[in-house]
Design a protein around this motif. Sequence first.
Motif, PDB file in Angstrom:
ATOM      1  N   GLY A 104       0.794  -1.227   0.000  1.00 32.79           N
ATOM      2  CA  GLY A 104       0.000   0.000   0.000  1.00 32.79           C
ATOM      3  C   GLY A 104       0.821   1.269   0.000  1.00 32.79           C
ATOM      4  O   GLY A 104       0.286   2.352   0.293  1.00 32.79           O
ATOM      5  N   LEU A 105       2.085   1.192  -0.329  1.00 36.87           N
ATOM      6  CA  LEU A 105       2.941   2.374  -0.375  1.00 36.87           C
ATOM      7  C   LEU A 105       3.935   2.263  -1.522  1.00 36.87           C
ATOM      8  O   LEU A 105       4.157   1.181  -2.073  1.00 36.87           O
ATOM      9  CB  LEU A 105       3.684   2.557   0.960  1.00 36.87           C
ATOM     10  CG  LEU A 105       4.474   1.386   1.559  1.00 36.87           C
ATOM     11  CD1 LEU A 105       5.758   1.103   0.811  1.00 36.87           C
ATOM     12  CD2 LEU A 105       4.766   1.643   3.029  1.00 36.87           C
ATOM     13  N   THR A 106       4.498   3.419  -1.892  1.00 33.45           N
ATOM     14  CA  THR A 106       5.577   3.446  -2.889  1.00 33.45           C
ATOM     15  C   THR A 106       6.882   3.231  -2.141  1.00 33.45           C
ATOM     16  O   THR A 106       7.406   4.136  -1.496  1.00 33.45           O
ATOM     17  CB  THR A 106       5.574   4.778  -3.643  1.00 33.45           C
ATOM     18  OG1 THR A 106       4.298   4.987  -4.235  1.00 33.45           O
ATOM     19  CG2 THR A 106       6.650   4.767  -4.727  1.00 33.45           C
ATOM     20  N   PHE A 107       7.383   2.031  -2.230  1.00 32.47           N
ATOM     21  CA  PHE A 107       8.465   1.585  -1.359  1.00 32.47           C
ATOM     22  C   PHE A 107       9.668   2.530  -1.379  1.00 32.47           C
ATOM     23  O   PHE A 107      10.222   2.852  -0.331  1.00 32.47           O
ATOM     24  CB  PHE A 107       8.873   0.168  -1.788  1.00 32.47           C
ATOM     25  CG  PHE A 107       9.613  -0.632  -0.762  1.00 32.47           C
ATOM     26  CD1 PHE A 107      10.828  -1.229  -1.065  1.00 32.47           C
ATOM     27  CD2 PHE A 107       9.087  -0.823   0.508  1.00 32.47           C
ATOM     28  CE1 PHE A 107      11.503  -1.989  -0.133  1.00 32.47           C
ATOM     29  CE2 PHE A 107       9.760  -1.577   1.460  1.00 32.47           C
ATOM     30  CZ  PHE A 107      10.971  -2.163   1.133  1.00 32.47           C
ATOM     31  N   ASP A 108      10.053   2.976  -2.572  1.00 34.26           N
ATOM     32  CA  ASP A 108      11.253   3.806  -2.706  1.00 34.26           C
ATOM     33  C   ASP A 108      11.149   5.150  -1.989  1.00 34.26           C
ATOM     34  O   ASP A 108      12.162   5.816  -1.766  1.00 34.26           O
ATOM     35  CB  ASP A 108      11.546   4.080  -4.181  1.00 34.26           C
ATOM     36  CG  ASP A 108      12.066   2.869  -4.909  1.00 34.26           C
ATOM     37  OD1 ASP A 108      12.266   2.951  -6.137  1.00 34.26           O
ATOM     38  OD2 ASP A 108      12.273   1.832  -4.258  1.00 34.26           O
ATOM     39  N   ASP A 109       9.934   5.552  -1.639  1.00 32.90           N
ATOM     40  CA  ASP A 109       9.724   6.869  -1.014  1.00 32.90           C
ATOM     41  C   ASP A 109       9.829   6.835   0.508  1.00 32.90           C
ATOM     42  O   ASP A 109       9.584   7.848   1.158  1.00 32.90           O
ATOM     43  CB  ASP A 109       8.331   7.409  -1.379  1.00 32.90           C
ATOM     44  CG  ASP A 109       8.217   7.791  -2.833  1.00 32.90           C
ATOM     45  OD1 ASP A 109       7.074   7.961  -3.310  1.00 32.90           O
ATOM     46  OD2 ASP A 109       9.267   7.921  -3.506  1.00 32.90           O
ATOM     47  N   TYR A 110      10.210   5.697   1.060  1.00 35.04           N
ATOM     48  CA  TYR A 110      10.147   5.535   2.512  1.00 35.04           C
ATOM     49  C   TYR A 110      11.482   5.127   3.118  1.00 35.04           C
ATOM     50  O   TYR A 110      12.322   4.507   2.457  1.00 35.04           O
ATOM     51  CB  TYR A 110       9.117   4.467   2.874  1.00 35.04           C
ATOM     52  CG  TYR A 110       7.697   4.954   2.799  1.00 35.04           C
ATOM     53  CD1 TYR A 110       7.063   5.079   1.568  1.00 35.04           C
ATOM     54  CD2 TYR A 110       6.994   5.283   3.950  1.00 35.04           C
ATOM     55  CE1 TYR A 110       5.763   5.538   1.486  1.00 35.04           C
ATOM     56  CE2 TYR A 110       5.686   5.729   3.881  1.00 35.04           C
ATOM     57  CZ  TYR A 110       5.079   5.859   2.645  1.00 35.04           C
ATOM     58  OH  TYR A 110       3.782   6.308   2.582  1.00 35.04           O
ATOM     59  N   SER A 111      11.620   5.470   4.388  1.00 37.10           N
ATOM     60  CA  SER A 111      12.582   4.799   5.266  1.00 37.10           C
ATOM     61  C   SER A 111      11.799   3.759   6.064  1.00 37.10           C
ATOM     62  O   SER A 111      10.678   4.027   6.526  1.00 37.10           O
ATOM     63  CB  SER A 111      13.236   5.774   6.234  1.00 37.10           C
ATOM     64  OG  SER A 111      14.213   6.555   5.601  1.00 37.10           O
ATOM     65  N   ILE A 112      12.400   2.598   6.217  1.00 37.36           N
ATOM     66  CA  ILE A 112      11.825   1.537   7.030  1.00 37.36           C
ATOM     67  C   ILE A 112      12.731   1.304   8.226  1.00 37.36           C
ATOM     68  O   ILE A 112      13.946   1.104   8.066  1.00 37.36           O
ATOM     69  CB  ILE A 112      11.680   0.216   6.248  1.00 37.36           C
ATOM     70  CG1 ILE A 112      10.866   0.447   4.974  1.00 37.36           C
ATOM     71  CG2 ILE A 112      11.041  -0.855   7.131  1.00 37.36           C
ATOM     72  CD1 ILE A 112       9.423   0.844   5.193  1.00 37.36           C
ATOM     73  N   GLY A 113      12.147   1.381   9.399  1.00 35.30           N
ATOM     74  CA  GLY A 113      12.922   1.221  10.623  1.00 35.30           C
ATOM     75  C   GLY A 113      12.479   0.027  11.431  1.00 35.30           C
ATOM     76  O   GLY A 113      11.335  -0.428  11.323  1.00 35.30           O
ATOM     77  N   ILE A 164      15.077   3.507   1.763  1.00 28.30           N
ATOM     78  CA  ILE A 164      15.006   2.656   0.580  1.00 28.30           C
ATOM     79  C   ILE A 164      15.503   3.402  -0.654  1.00 28.30           C
ATOM     80  O   ILE A 164      16.175   2.831  -1.508  1.00 28.30           O
ATOM     81  CB  ILE A 164      13.568   2.167   0.351  1.00 28.30           C
ATOM     82  CG1 ILE A 164      13.050   1.423   1.591  1.00 28.30           C
ATOM     83  CG2 ILE A 164      13.497   1.276  -0.885  1.00 28.30           C
ATOM     84  CD1 ILE A 164      13.881   0.228   1.983  1.00 28.30           C
ATOM     85  N   GLY A 165      15.222   4.682  -0.748  1.00 27.66           N
ATOM     86  CA  GLY A 165      15.601   5.443  -1.925  1.00 27.66           C
ATOM     87  C   GLY A 165      17.092   5.718  -2.019  1.00 27.66           C
ATOM     88  O   GLY A 165      17.689   5.620  -3.090  1.00 27.66           O
ATOM     89  N   THR A 166      17.710   6.054  -0.881  1.00 25.59           N
ATOM     90  CA  THR A 166      19.131   6.443  -0.893  1.00 25.59           C
ATOM     91  C   THR A 166      20.057   5.312  -0.445  1.00 25.59           C
ATOM     92  O   THR A 166      21.256   5.364  -0.698  1.00 25.59           O
ATOM     93  CB  THR A 166      19.383   7.639   0.040  1.00 25.59           C
ATOM     94  OG1 THR A 166      19.164   7.232   1.396  1.00 25.59           O
ATOM     95  CG2 THR A 166      18.461   8.804  -0.308  1.00 25.59           C
ATOM     96  N   GLY A 167      19.504   4.325   0.264  1.00 25.78           N
ATOM     97  CA  GLY A 167      20.328   3.254   0.806  1.00 25.78           C
ATOM     98  C   GLY A 167      21.003   3.592   2.113  1.00 25.78           C
ATOM     99  O   GLY A 167      21.755   2.777   2.668  1.00 25.78           O
ATOM    100  N   SER A 168      20.755   4.778   2.637  1.00 26.70           N
ATOM    101  CA  SER A 168      21.373   5.184   3.896  1.00 26.70           C
ATOM    102  C   SER A 168      20.883   4.277   5.028  1.00 26.70           C
ATOM    103  O   SER A 168      19.701   3.981   5.134  1.00 26.70           O
ATOM    104  CB  SER A 168      21.024   6.636   4.196  1.00 26.70           C
ATOM    105  OG  SER A 168      21.574   7.037   5.435  1.00 26.70           O
TER     106      SER A 168
END
Length: 125
Positions: free
Chosen positions: A26-35, A53-57
């Motif tokens: 239900g989300l655009t994965f690349d637009d999020y940080s997952i903690g 997810i977008g930057t890999g940080s």
Amino acid sequence: EVQLVESGGGLVQAGGSLRLSCAASGLTFDDYSIGWFRQAPGKEREGVSSINIGTGSIYYADSVKGRFTISSDNAKNTVYLQMNSLKPEDTAVYYCAAAEGGTLYPSKLSEYEYWGQGTQVTASS
């Protein structure tokens, strides 16, 4: 509707390993940080690790550096937490959470809009 579903918790002896999974929908994965966060009985919920997810940080709490590894499979919208050399003090309910647009404060609970239901991790001595 955004959903986060954790799996992979269980009971292991101290020194053992577990891999947690957080499947997001239900989300655009690349637009999020997952903690990943954890909460032990009688203690406050604390940040363990996070990945943008977008930057890999990537962020790790000092207590898990060198033992835990966070990774993502973008094709599966899933984030993993590989936990090695588990200690009794790692025992807690582990939650994954999502922060839209990423976050400059990866360990701060209020940065995350969506939360999973949690999975129990127990490392016995």
